[in-house]
Design a protein around this motif. Structure first.
Motif, PDB file in Angstrom:
ATOM      1  N   ASN A  56       0.855  -1.173   0.000  1.00 37.87           N
ATOM      2  CA  ASN A  56       0.000   0.000   0.000  1.00 37.87           C
ATOM      3  C   ASN A  56       0.896   1.228   0.000  1.00 37.87           C
ATOM      4  O   ASN A  56       1.673   1.434   0.925  1.00 37.87           O
ATOM      5  N   LEU A  57       0.822   2.043  -1.060  1.00 38.51           N
ATOM      6  CA  LEU A  57       1.631   3.260  -1.183  1.00 38.51           C
ATOM      7  C   LEU A  57       0.717   4.447  -1.428  1.00 38.51           C
ATOM      8  O   LEU A  57      -0.042   4.461  -2.392  1.00 38.51           O
ATOM      9  N   GLY A  58       0.804   5.423  -0.572  1.00 39.20           N
ATOM     10  CA  GLY A  58       0.046   6.653  -0.774  1.00 39.20           C
ATOM     11  C   GLY A  58      -1.451   6.428  -0.885  1.00 39.20           C
ATOM     12  O   GLY A  58      -2.125   7.089  -1.667  1.00 39.20           O
ATOM     13  N   GLY A  59      -1.966   5.477  -0.145  1.00 38.88           N
ATOM     14  CA  GLY A  59      -3.397   5.201  -0.188  1.00 38.88           C
ATOM     15  C   GLY A  59      -3.833   4.325  -1.349  1.00 38.88           C
ATOM     16  O   GLY A  59      -5.013   4.064  -1.509  1.00 38.88           O
ATOM     17  N   GLN A  60      -2.901   3.859  -2.158  1.00 41.56           N
ATOM     18  CA  GLN A  60      -3.238   2.975  -3.272  1.00 41.56           C
ATOM     19  C   GLN A  60      -2.682   1.585  -3.001  1.00 41.56           C
ATOM     20  O   GLN A  60      -1.564   1.435  -2.510  1.00 41.56           O
ATOM     21  N   SER A  61      -3.461   0.581  -3.334  1.00 46.53           N
ATOM     22  CA  SER A  61      -3.015  -0.800  -3.183  1.00 46.53           C
ATOM     23  C   SER A  61      -2.421  -1.281  -4.499  1.00 46.53           C
ATOM     24  O   SER A  61      -3.004  -1.069  -5.567  1.00 46.53           O
ATOM     25  N   TRP A  62      -1.273  -1.931  -4.403  1.00 50.92           N
ATOM     26  CA  TRP A  62      -0.589  -2.450  -5.577  1.00 50.92           C
ATOM     27  C   TRP A  62      -0.278  -3.913  -5.347  1.00 50.92           C
ATOM     28  O   TRP A  62       0.019  -4.327  -4.232  1.00 50.92           O
ATOM     29  N   LYS A  63      -0.351  -4.722  -6.416  1.00 53.05           N
ATOM     30  CA  LYS A  63       0.092  -6.104  -6.308  1.00 53.05           C
ATOM     31  C   LYS A  63       0.957  -6.446  -7.514  1.00 53.05           C
ATOM     32  O   LYS A  63       0.802  -5.861  -8.593  1.00 53.05           O
ATOM     33  N   PHE A  64       1.862  -7.382  -7.309  1.00 54.21           N
ATOM     34  CA  PHE A  64       2.845  -7.753  -8.322  1.00 54.21           C
ATOM     35  C   PHE A  64       2.338  -8.969  -9.077  1.00 54.21           C
ATOM     36  O   PHE A  64       2.202 -10.052  -8.519  1.00 54.21           O
ATOM     37  N   GLU A  65       2.036  -8.778 -10.352  1.00 50.55           N
ATOM     38  CA  GLU A  65       1.541  -9.875 -11.190  1.00 50.55           C
ATOM     39  C   GLU A  65       2.254  -9.849 -12.529  1.00 50.55           C
ATOM     40  O   GLU A  65       2.394  -8.790 -13.141  1.00 50.55           O
ATOM     41  N   GLU A  66       2.721 -10.997 -12.956  1.00 41.47           N
ATOM     42  CA  GLU A  66       3.362 -11.175 -14.257  1.00 41.47           C
ATOM     43  C   GLU A  66       4.492 -10.171 -14.480  1.00 41.47           C
ATOM     44  O   GLU A  66       4.627  -9.583 -15.544  1.00 41.47           O
ATOM     45  N   GLY A  67       5.282  -9.939 -13.442  1.00 40.40           N
ATOM     46  CA  GLY A  67       6.464  -9.093 -13.572  1.00 40.40           C
ATOM     47  C   GLY A  67       6.215  -7.596 -13.505  1.00 40.40           C
ATOM     48  O   GLY A  67       7.126  -6.815 -13.760  1.00 40.40           O
ATOM     49  N   GLN A  68       4.986  -7.174 -13.155  1.00 38.90           N
ATOM     50  CA  GLN A  68       4.699  -5.744 -13.076  1.00 38.90           C
ATOM     51  C   GLN A  68       3.817  -5.459 -11.872  1.00 38.90           C
ATOM     52  O   GLN A  68       3.019  -6.293 -11.450  1.00 38.90           O
ATOM     53  N   TRP A  69       3.958  -4.240 -11.327  1.00 44.89           N
ATOM     54  CA  TRP A  69       3.097  -3.808 -10.231  1.00 44.89           C
ATOM     55  C   TRP A  69       1.816  -3.246 -10.835  1.00 44.89           C
ATOM     56  O   TRP A  69       1.855  -2.363 -11.684  1.00 44.89           O
ATOM     57  N   ILE A  70       0.685  -3.760 -10.383  1.00 43.70           N
ATOM     58  CA  ILE A  70      -0.622  -3.365 -10.916  1.00 43.70           C
ATOM     59  C   ILE A  70      -1.452  -2.786  -9.782  1.00 43.70           C
ATOM     60  O   ILE A  70      -1.500  -3.342  -8.683  1.00 43.70           O
ATOM     61  N   SER A  71      -2.125  -1.665 -10.060  1.00 49.29           N
ATOM     62  CA  SER A  71      -2.958  -1.017  -9.057  1.00 49.29           C
ATOM     63  C   SER A  71      -4.220  -1.835  -8.842  1.00 49.29           C
ATOM     64  O   SER A  71      -4.903  -2.207  -9.795  1.00 49.29           O
ATOM     65  N   GLU A  72      -4.529  -2.116  -7.588  1.00 45.11           N
ATOM     66  CA  GLU A  72      -5.737  -2.873  -7.267  1.00 45.11           C
ATOM     67  C   GLU A  72      -6.939  -1.965  -7.076  1.00 45.11           C
ATOM     68  O   GLU A  72      -8.071  -2.405  -7.143  1.00 45.11           O
ATOM     69  N   SER A  73      -6.699  -0.676  -6.812  1.00 41.29           N
ATOM     70  CA  SER A  73      -7.799   0.236  -6.503  1.00 41.29           C
ATOM     71  C   SER A  73      -8.716   0.434  -7.705  1.00 41.29           C
ATOM     72  O   SER A  73      -9.901   0.658  -7.549  1.00 41.29           O
ATOM     73  N   GLY A  74      -8.157   0.374  -8.902  1.00 49.11           N
ATOM     74  CA  GLY A  74      -8.975   0.467 -10.111  1.00 49.11           C
ATOM     75  C   GLY A  74      -9.598   1.830 -10.319  1.00 49.11           C
ATOM     76  O   GLY A  74     -10.492   1.980 -11.135  1.00 49.11           O
ATOM     77  N   GLY A  75      -9.178   2.842  -9.588  1.00 48.58           N
ATOM     78  CA  GLY A  75      -9.722   4.192  -9.764  1.00 48.58           C
ATOM     79  C   GLY A  75      -9.251   4.796 -11.074  1.00 48.58           C
ATOM     80  O   GLY A  75      -8.108   4.618 -11.485  1.00 48.58           O
ATOM     81  N   ASN A  76     -10.151   5.498 -11.766  1.00 50.39           N
ATOM     82  CA  ASN A  76      -9.787   6.097 -13.047  1.00 50.39           C
ATOM     83  C   ASN A  76      -8.748   7.194 -12.878  1.00 50.39           C
ATOM     84  O   ASN A  76      -7.917   7.404 -13.741  1.00 50.39           O
ATOM     85  N   GLY A  77      -8.811   7.925 -11.773  1.00 51.98           N
ATOM     86  CA  GLY A  77      -7.869   9.007 -11.547  1.00 51.98           C
ATOM     87  C   GLY A  77      -6.439   8.488 -11.486  1.00 51.98           C
ATOM     88  O   GLY A  77      -5.542   9.040 -12.093  1.00 51.98           O
ATOM     89  N   SER A  78      -6.224   7.406 -10.768  1.00 53.28           N
ATOM     90  CA  SER A  78      -4.874   6.868 -10.648  1.00 53.28           C
ATOM     91  C   SER A  78      -4.412   6.260 -11.968  1.00 53.28           C
ATOM     92  O   SER A  78      -3.244   6.348 -12.319  1.00 53.28           O
ATOM     93  N   SER A  79      -5.331   5.664 -12.690  1.00 49.87           N
ATOM     94  CA  SER A  79      -4.993   5.078 -13.986  1.00 49.87           C
ATOM     95  C   SER A  79      -4.613   6.173 -14.987  1.00 49.87           C
ATOM     96  O   SER A  79      -3.650   6.030 -15.731  1.00 49.87           O
TER      97      SER A  79
END
Length: 135
Positions: A56-79
């Protein structure tokens, strides 16, 4: 005679033979009681059922899948922010490559100009020596 030589070379400080201290045997019994637990209890206690690494960084959840960090929050703003930063990164890399190329070209030009200067200087010296010889 050889035995006299050996006796004279012996060092009384260290003794005649090498004899290291004996090491006590290791304890065979484990100090942990985890080996007595069944598998399901161990998995529950130790958390052996794990998924991809997450943080969890800066209020965003991230997980490591297939060699890359992917945002779990799915918010359009962060994307959108991520896409903007990615685009800016590409622009900066292109600008950096262009600047490196310009520096290389300028160094080549400087080398060529310096070479021409030295050649002209040598020619001027040669002309001066020829004039002096004619006099």
């Amino acid at each position: 005679m050889a035995t006299d030589l050996k006796k004279s070379l012996k060092m009384p400080l260290f003794g005649n033979t090498f004899s290291p201290k004996k090491i006590p045997p290791r304890k065979s019994a484990s100090l942990s009681s985890l080996h007595t637990l069944d598998r399901s209890t161990r998995e529950t206690e130790l958390g052996l059922e794990y998924g991809p690494p997450a943080m969890n960084l800066g209020g965003q959840s991230w997980k490591f899948e297939e060699g890359q960090w992917i945002s779990e929050s799915g918010g359009n703003g962060s994307s959108k922010e991520f896409q903007r930063l990615k685009k800016r990164n590409v622009q900066l890399e292109e600008e950096n490559n262009l600047l490196k190329l310009k520096i290389e070209i300028l160094l080549d030009m400087l080398t060529e100009t310096t070479l021409e200067y030295h050649l002209m200087e040598k020619e001027a010296e040669d002309i001066k020596t020829q004039i002096r010889r004619k006099k």
